[in-house]
Design a protein around this motif. Structure first.
Motif, PDB file in Angstrom:
ATOM      1  N   LEU A  44       0.830  -1.204   0.000  1.00  4.59           N
ATOM      2  CA  LEU A  44       0.000   0.000   0.000  1.00  4.59           C
ATOM      3  C   LEU A  44       0.866   1.256   0.000  1.00  4.59           C
ATOM      4  O   LEU A  44       0.556   2.228  -0.692  1.00  4.59           O
ATOM      5  CB  LEU A  44      -0.934   0.011   1.205  1.00  4.59           C
TER       6      LEU A  44
ATOM      7  N   LYS B 258       2.417   1.562  -3.636  1.00  6.16           N
ATOM      8  CA  LYS B 258       1.490   1.753  -4.750  1.00  6.16           C
ATOM      9  C   LYS B 258       0.439   2.824  -4.500  1.00  6.16           C
ATOM     10  O   LYS B 258      -0.119   3.365  -5.448  1.00  6.16           O
ATOM     11  CB  LYS B 258       0.771   0.436  -5.071  1.00  6.16           C
ATOM     12  N   CYS B 259       0.150   3.135  -3.228  1.00 11.55           N
ATOM     13  CA  CYS B 259      -0.962   4.031  -2.904  1.00 11.55           C
ATOM     14  C   CYS B 259      -0.540   5.246  -2.088  1.00 11.55           C
ATOM     15  O   CYS B 259      -1.344   6.148  -1.855  1.00 11.55           O
ATOM     16  CB  CYS B 259      -2.030   3.263  -2.134  1.00 11.55           C
TER      17      CYS B 259
ATOM     18  N   ILE C  14     -11.024  -1.335  -0.040  1.00 10.12           N
ATOM     19  CA  ILE C  14      -9.692  -1.489  -0.626  1.00 10.12           C
ATOM     20  C   ILE C  14      -9.656  -2.755  -1.483  1.00 10.12           C
ATOM     21  O   ILE C  14      -9.176  -2.741  -2.616  1.00 10.12           O
ATOM     22  CB  ILE C  14      -8.606  -1.519   0.468  1.00 10.12           C
ATOM     23  N   LYS C  15     -10.161  -3.843  -0.936  1.00  8.72           N
ATOM     24  CA  LYS C  15     -10.199  -5.117  -1.671  1.00  8.72           C
ATOM     25  C   LYS C  15     -11.003  -4.967  -2.965  1.00  8.72           C
ATOM     26  O   LYS C  15     -10.549  -5.382  -4.039  1.00  8.72           O
ATOM     27  CB  LYS C  15     -10.812  -6.202  -0.796  1.00  8.72           C
TER      28      LYS C  15
ATOM     29  N   ARG D 177     -11.890  -2.222  -4.684  1.00  7.12           N
ATOM     30  CA  ARG D 177     -11.363  -1.249  -5.651  1.00  7.12           C
ATOM     31  C   ARG D 177     -10.037  -1.698  -6.259  1.00  7.12           C
ATOM     32  O   ARG D 177      -9.783  -1.438  -7.432  1.00  7.12           O
ATOM     33  CB  ARG D 177     -11.259   0.114  -5.010  1.00  7.12           C
ATOM     34  N   THR D 178      -9.198  -2.371  -5.488  1.00  8.26           N
ATOM     35  CA  THR D 178      -7.971  -2.886  -6.089  1.00  8.26           C
ATOM     36  C   THR D 178      -8.290  -4.089  -6.970  1.00  8.26           C
ATOM     37  O   THR D 178      -7.698  -4.270  -8.027  1.00  8.26           O
ATOM     38  CB  THR D 178      -6.911  -3.266  -5.028  1.00  8.26           C
TER      39      THR D 178
ATOM     40  N   MET E  36      -8.469   1.168  -8.413  1.00  6.66           N
ATOM     41  CA  MET E  36      -7.410   1.715  -7.572  1.00  6.66           C
ATOM     42  C   MET E  36      -6.216   0.782  -7.639  1.00  6.66           C
ATOM     43  O   MET E  36      -6.405  -0.429  -7.631  1.00  6.66           O
ATOM     44  CB  MET E  36      -7.852   1.845  -6.112  1.00  6.66           C
ATOM     45  N   PRO E  37      -5.034   1.263  -7.683  1.00  8.49           N
ATOM     46  CA  PRO E  37      -4.703   2.657  -7.925  1.00  8.49           C
ATOM     47  C   PRO E  37      -5.130   3.071  -9.334  1.00  8.49           C
ATOM     48  O   PRO E  37      -5.277   2.204 -10.210  1.00  8.49           O
ATOM     49  CB  PRO E  37      -3.190   2.725  -7.754  1.00  8.49           C
TER      50      PRO E  37
ATOM     51  N   LEU F 285      -1.324  -2.604 -10.139  1.00  7.97           N
ATOM     52  CA  LEU F 285      -1.182  -3.789  -9.305  1.00  7.97           C
ATOM     53  C   LEU F 285      -1.216  -5.048 -10.159  1.00  7.97           C
ATOM     54  O   LEU F 285      -2.063  -5.189 -11.040  1.00  7.97           O
ATOM     55  CB  LEU F 285      -2.317  -3.871  -8.278  1.00  7.97           C
TER      56      LEU F 285
ATOM     57  N   GLU G  84      -0.559  -9.166  -6.493  1.00  8.58           N
ATOM     58  CA  GLU G  84      -0.740  -8.125  -5.485  1.00  8.58           C
ATOM     59  C   GLU G  84      -2.213  -7.964  -5.121  1.00  8.58           C
ATOM     60  O   GLU G  84      -2.558  -7.810  -3.945  1.00  8.58           O
ATOM     61  CB  GLU G  84      -0.156  -6.800  -5.985  1.00  8.58           C
ATOM     62  N   LYS G  85      -3.092  -8.014  -6.110  1.00 10.50           N
ATOM     63  CA  LYS G  85      -4.537  -7.958  -5.847  1.00 10.50           C
ATOM     64  C   LYS G  85      -4.962  -9.139  -4.990  1.00 10.50           C
ATOM     65  O   LYS G  85      -5.758  -8.987  -4.051  1.00 10.50           O
ATOM     66  CB  LYS G  85      -5.321  -7.960  -7.164  1.00 10.50           C
TER      67      LYS G  85
END
Length: 75
Positions: free
Chosen positions: A10, A13-14, A41-42, A44-45, A50-51, A56, A60-61
């Motif tokens: 995070l 990347k964020c 977060i879960k 949207r990624t 996101m990002p 990602l 990573e997701k």
């Protein structure tokens, strides 16, 4: 784990948008906020919104999703 894998991810990347200022109410420097927003977060990624740059990897997701699915603990 959050401390060893998710938080560094995070941050890398964020952090430019969600550092201590916290765009959209998410400050990745505050675990309480990250945990409270973990489902978002879960989602949207996972969907690539996101990002914004979509930088990602699937691994990573999956890491973020697994952390959230396991209870989003601070370990």
């Amino acid at each position: 784990s959050y401390k060893a894998q998710v938080h560094p991810l995070l941050t890398a990347k964020c952090g430019s948008c969600h550092g201590s200022g916290g765009a959209g109410g998410l400050s990745i420097t505050d675990f309480g906020i990250v945990k409270a927003k973990s489902t978002s977060i879960k989602n949207r990624t996972g969907n690539g919104s996101m990002p914004p740059s979509g930088s990602l990897s699937q691994a990573e997701k999956d890491l973020i999703a697994c952390w959230v699915n396991d209870g989003a603990s601070n370990n």
